[in-house]
Design a protein around this motif. Structure first.
Motif, PDB file in Angstrom:
ATOM      1  N   ASN A  20     108.870 -53.201   5.118  1.00 19.17           N
ATOM      2  CA  ASN A  20     107.715 -52.994   4.241  1.00 19.17           C
ATOM      3  C   ASN A  20     106.405 -52.970   5.025  1.00 19.17           C
ATOM      4  O   ASN A  20     105.510 -52.175   4.719  1.00 19.17           O
ATOM      5  N   GLN A  21     106.298 -53.832   6.035  1.00 22.67           N
ATOM      6  CA  GLN A  21     105.091 -53.850   6.860  1.00 22.67           C
ATOM      7  C   GLN A  21     104.922 -52.520   7.597  1.00 22.67           C
ATOM      8  O   GLN A  21     103.820 -51.956   7.635  1.00 22.67           O
ATOM      9  N   MET A  22     106.006 -52.026   8.159  1.00 24.63           N
ATOM     10  CA  MET A  22     105.929 -50.777   8.914  1.00 24.63           C
ATOM     11  C   MET A  22     105.648 -49.588   7.994  1.00 24.63           C
ATOM     12  O   MET A  22     104.875 -48.694   8.338  1.00 24.63           O
ATOM     13  N   VAL A  23     106.263 -49.575   6.824  1.00 20.90           N
ATOM     14  CA  VAL A  23     106.020 -48.503   5.858  1.00 20.90           C
ATOM     15  C   VAL A  23     104.559 -48.523   5.415  1.00 20.90           C
ATOM     16  O   VAL A  23     103.917 -47.464   5.337  1.00 20.90           O
ATOM     17  N   ASP A  24     104.029 -49.694   5.145  1.00 18.04           N
ATOM     18  CA  ASP A  24     102.615 -49.803   4.763  1.00 18.04           C
ATOM     19  C   ASP A  24     101.706 -49.281   5.869  1.00 18.04           C
ATOM     20  O   ASP A  24     100.707 -48.597   5.597  1.00 18.04           O
ATOM     21  N   ILE A  26     102.469 -47.010   8.140  1.00 16.60           N
ATOM     22  CA  ILE A  26     102.606 -45.551   8.195  1.00 16.60           C
ATOM     23  C   ILE A  26     101.824 -44.900   7.057  1.00 16.60           C
ATOM     24  O   ILE A  26     101.128 -43.903   7.250  1.00 16.60           O
ATOM     25  N   HIS A  27     101.918 -45.467   5.864  1.00 14.54           N
ATOM     26  CA  HIS A  27     101.209 -44.902   4.719  1.00 14.54           C
ATOM     27  C   HIS A  27      99.690 -45.045   4.855  1.00 14.54           C
ATOM     28  O   HIS A  27      98.942 -44.291   4.227  1.00 14.54           O
ATOM     29  N   SER A  28      99.246 -45.989   5.655  1.00 16.25           N
ATOM     30  CA  SER A  28      97.803 -46.168   5.838  1.00 16.25           C
ATOM     31  C   SER A  28      97.212 -45.139   6.803  1.00 16.25           C
ATOM     32  O   SER A  28      95.984 -44.996   6.868  1.00 16.25           O
ATOM     33  N   LEU A  29      98.057 -44.437   7.538  1.00 16.26           N
ATOM     34  CA  LEU A  29      97.560 -43.424   8.462  1.00 16.26           C
ATOM     35  C   LEU A  29      97.041 -42.221   7.680  1.00 16.26           C
ATOM     36  O   LEU A  29      97.654 -41.779   6.709  1.00 16.26           O
ATOM     37  N   THR A  30      95.927 -41.702   8.128  1.00 11.63           N
ATOM     38  CA  THR A  30      95.382 -40.503   7.485  1.00 11.63           C
ATOM     39  C   THR A  30      96.100 -39.276   8.036  1.00 11.63           C
ATOM     40  O   THR A  30      96.778 -39.337   9.073  1.00 11.63           O
ATOM     41  N   ASP A  31      95.914 -38.160   7.352  1.00 17.13           N
ATOM     42  CA  ASP A  31      96.487 -36.906   7.841  1.00 17.13           C
ATOM     43  C   ASP A  31      95.921 -36.567   9.220  1.00 17.13           C
ATOM     44  O   ASP A  31      96.620 -36.020  10.072  1.00 17.13           O
ATOM     45  N   ARG A  32      94.675 -36.913   9.414  1.00 20.26           N
ATOM     46  CA  ARG A  32      94.031 -36.663  10.709  1.00 20.26           C
ATOM     47  C   ARG A  32      94.696 -37.501  11.814  1.00 20.26           C
ATOM     48  O   ARG A  32      94.948 -37.013  12.911  1.00 20.26           O
ATOM     49  N   SER A  42     107.071 -38.277   7.255  1.00 16.66           N
ATOM     50  CA  SER A  42     108.460 -38.398   6.808  1.00 16.66           C
ATOM     51  C   SER A  42     109.397 -38.734   7.969  1.00 16.66           C
ATOM     52  O   SER A  42     110.328 -39.526   7.815  1.00 16.66           O
ATOM     53  N   GLU A  43     109.144 -38.161   9.121  1.00 17.73           N
ATOM     54  CA  GLU A  43     109.973 -38.469  10.292  1.00 17.73           C
ATOM     55  C   GLU A  43     109.764 -39.920  10.738  1.00 17.73           C
ATOM     56  O   GLU A  43     110.715 -40.602  11.118  1.00 17.73           O
ATOM     57  N   MET A  44     108.534 -40.378  10.672  1.00 13.33           N
ATOM     58  CA  MET A  44     108.253 -41.766  11.040  1.00 13.33           C
ATOM     59  C   MET A  44     108.959 -42.726  10.086  1.00 13.33           C
ATOM     60  O   MET A  44     109.555 -43.715  10.519  1.00 13.33           O
ATOM     61  N   LEU A  45     108.907 -42.427   8.796  1.00 15.07           N
ATOM     62  CA  LEU A  45     109.590 -43.277   7.810  1.00 15.07           C
ATOM     63  C   LEU A  45     111.097 -43.282   8.039  1.00 15.07           C
ATOM     64  O   LEU A  45     111.752 -44.324   7.942  1.00 15.07           O
ATOM     65  N   TYR A  46     111.637 -42.114   8.365  1.00 10.74           N
ATOM     66  CA  TYR A  46     113.068 -42.016   8.657  1.00 10.74           C
ATOM     67  C   TYR A  46     113.435 -42.883   9.863  1.00 10.74           C
ATOM     68  O   TYR A  46     114.424 -43.617   9.840  1.00 10.74           O
TER      69      TYR A  46
END
Length: 54
Positions: A20-24, A26-32, A42-46
């Protein structure tokens, strides 16, 4: 037997917390940020799921 069950439960909880920490993160990263790293969300989450759960 009970100790084994408790140990497995603690291990599962620790894995889920780390996941959950790692997913959070990754989700906090902007598109930039992702574009700068040339990374796909999606690859990072995988890869996180694969790393944590095998």
């Amino acid at each position: 037997m009970f100790d084994n069950l408790v140990s497995r439960a603690r291990d599962s909880i620790a894995k889920r917390k780390r996941y959950n920490q790692m997913v959070d993160e990754i989700h906090s990263l902007t598109d930039r940020d992702l574009a700068d790293m040339r990374a796909s969300r999606s690859e990072m989450l995988y890869q996180v799921r694969r790393q944590i759960y095998g």
